[in-house]
Design a protein around this motif. Structure first.
Motif, mmCIF file in Angstrom:
data_model
loop_
_atom_site.group_PDB
_atom_site.id
_atom_site.type_symbol
_atom_site.label_atom_id
_atom_site.label_comp_id
_atom_site.label_asym_id
_atom_site.label_seq_id
_atom_site.Cartn_x
_atom_site.Cartn_y
_atom_site.Cartn_z
ATOM 1 N N GLU A 1 0.820 -1.212 0.000
ATOM 2 C CA GLU A 1 0.000 0.000 0.000
ATOM 3 C C GLU A 1 0.856 1.265 0.000
ATOM 4 O O GLU A 1 0.321 2.365 -0.070
ATOM 5 N N SER B 1 0.507 -8.203 3.203
ATOM 6 C CA SER B 1 -0.600 -7.291 2.938
ATOM 7 C C SER B 1 -1.891 -7.952 3.383
ATOM 8 O O SER B 1 -2.061 -9.176 3.245
ATOM 9 N N LYS C 1 -6.356 -7.083 3.863
ATOM 10 C CA LYS C 1 -7.576 -6.287 3.962
ATOM 11 C C LYS C 1 -8.151 -6.503 5.352
ATOM 12 O O LYS C 1 -8.643 -7.588 5.666
ATOM 13 N N THR D 1 -7.066 -1.494 3.841
ATOM 14 C CA THR D 1 -6.017 -2.454 3.544
ATOM 15 C C THR D 1 -4.708 -1.958 4.145
ATOM 16 O O THR D 1 -4.381 -0.774 4.037
ATOM 17 N N SER E 1 -0.372 -2.847 4.763
ATOM 18 C CA SER E 1 0.781 -3.633 4.310
ATOM 19 C C SER E 1 1.994 -3.236 5.126
ATOM 20 O O SER E 1 2.066 -2.139 5.686
ATOM 21 N N THR F 1 -4.460 2.099 3.619
ATOM 22 C CA THR F 1 -5.358 2.829 2.734
ATOM 23 C C THR F 1 -6.780 2.611 3.223
ATOM 24 O O THR F 1 -7.196 1.470 3.453
ATOM 25 N N ARG G 1 -4.671 7.704 2.506
ATOM 26 C CA ARG G 1 -3.528 6.796 2.616
ATOM 27 C C ARG G 1 -2.478 7.407 3.533
ATOM 28 O O ARG G 1 -2.134 8.586 3.406
ATOM 29 N N GLU H 1 1.456 6.360 4.817
ATOM 30 C CA GLU H 1 2.582 5.441 4.680
ATOM 31 C C GLU H 1 3.789 6.030 5.395
ATOM 32 O O GLU H 1 3.941 7.262 5.467
#
Length: 389
Positions: free
Chosen positions: A168, A232, A234, A240, A242, A259, A272, A274
């Protein structure tokens, strides 16, 4: 941590990961929900992989040859330094073809290829000759070529010139979308059995940053300086997550991303977050927070904020930038707008001004205006290139 990792250990690691099966089945919900399909037009989407549809009984050319992606792009790019000097103001173009040759009807065994413009590790663009970009360039390179085997459902083995996996995360905190490696990968996608939607192990060589042509990098199949272990999942119909551990030329980095789709929220429909942590060589932290929403049916607008540490781009043997050329290093805003003119043509704009940095930047201001034409989708609407239903 895994500096002495060998080729023979790949299968052992893969089997070790599979030991989570018992615990996974106990935790697995009774029904799997489908994640809403969103973010289709995002510039930060990964480079298309050459693995295509496995629908049965394809006919014509598609029985043997499947075009996964065929894109033609043009962009105007403007870059200004911290000192206010304009270093880039030119027009570029990008061509990209991703396809595969299928040895069997279902495509379980295939030879996958990616031919792209762009002469470096982070470049998929060539100069047109207009503006501050030097003479026009017409080079195309075979950047990916690998054999793929899917002996059983959910298991894929790859060997050769590969793209990178990001989960992700995006090219802001990982590696540029145009990046390439040479090596091998095992991917397992059996969420009903192993809890995770994807478990992937990559063992490869990352480098040769000015040699995009794979025929000059095949010798690297005997070497390895890059290991990645990626998971990863869901966690709900809307979210989701990762995470991955990456070892690159002695540098260990952890990355995590999530995400979330929230279409009922007026301001942001997709969010999102990260981040990464470099844990040994010059330890550091960085992140990218990004949100977007559709507008008037055909348009998408988005924005965010990125903070990438100043050493991120040079901690490799070639001392060459590895993440996206739009971001590079430093703190910066991210603003973008995308408009779908029709199913084949897209216009997009990106503005990334740097903010609150206490050191000089080569890309204090970065602006792009991009015109994209999906020739593969256009060809897929007729004749022998029409994909099987």
């Amino acid at each position: 941590m895994i500096r002495n990792f060998s080729h023979n250990h790949l299968l052992s690691v893969f089997l070790a990961l599979a030991l989570c099966q018992g615990w996974a089945q106990a935790q697995e919900p009774s029904k799997q929900s489908k994640q809403p399909e969103t973010d289709a037009a995002s510039e930060l989407a990964k480079i298309p992989q050459a693995a295509g549809s496995q629908n049965s009984k394809p006919s014509g050319i598609s029985r043997w040859l499947e075009i996964s992606s065929l894109l033609i792009n043009a962009r105007y790019r403007f870059i200004q330094t911290t000192d206010g000097i304009t270093t880039t103001s030119h027009l570029q173009y990008r061509d990209s073809l991703v396809a595969r040759f299928k040895f069997d009807e279902k495509g379980r065994f295939s030879l996958n290829a990616g031919v792209h413009t762009g002469s470096t590790f982070i470049s998929g663009w060539d100069a047109s000759g207009w503006g501050r970009g030097g003479h026009g360039i017409t080079n195309h390179y075979l950047k990916q070529l690998y054999f793929s085997a899917k002996p059983i459902k959910g298991l894929e083995l790859q060997y050769g010139g590969l793209s990178l996996l990001r989960g992700e995360s995006t090219e802001a905190t990982t590696y540029d979308n145009d990046a390439y490696i040479v090596g091998q990968r095992i991917s397992l996608k059996r969420p009903k059995d192993l809890f995770f939607d994807e478990i992937s192990v990559t063992y490869a060589y990352l480098g040769d940053t000015t040699r995009p042509n794979l025929n000059k990098r095949f010798n690297r199949l005997q070497k390895s300086n890059y290991h990645q272990f990626l998971l990863s999942k869901k966690i709900s119909p809307r979210a989701t997550v990762s995470g991955d551990y990456t070892f690159q030329s002695g540098i260990e980095t952890l990355r995590q991303a999530v995400t979330v789709n929230v279409p009922e929220v007026r301001l942001i429909h997709r969010l999102r977050f990260e981040n990464y942590q470099r844990v040994d060589v010059q330890p550091a932290y960085g992140f990218f927070l990004y949100g977007e929403r559709p507008l008037f049916g055909r348009a998408t607008i988005g924005g965010g904020y990125a903070s990438i540490d100043r050493n991120y781009s040079v901690l490799n043997a070639d001392r060459f930038q590895l993440n996206a050329d739009k971001f590079q290093k430093g703190n910066r805003l991210y603003l973008m707008g995308i408009y779908n003119v029709n199913p084949f043509v897209t216009v997009s704009a990106f503005w990334l001004p740097a903010v609150a940095n206490n050191y000089a930047l080569a890309n204090q201001t970065h602006f792009q205006l991009v015109l994209s034409y999906d020739l593969g989708k256009a060809l897929g609407a007729w004749g022998p290139f029409k994909p099987p239903k």
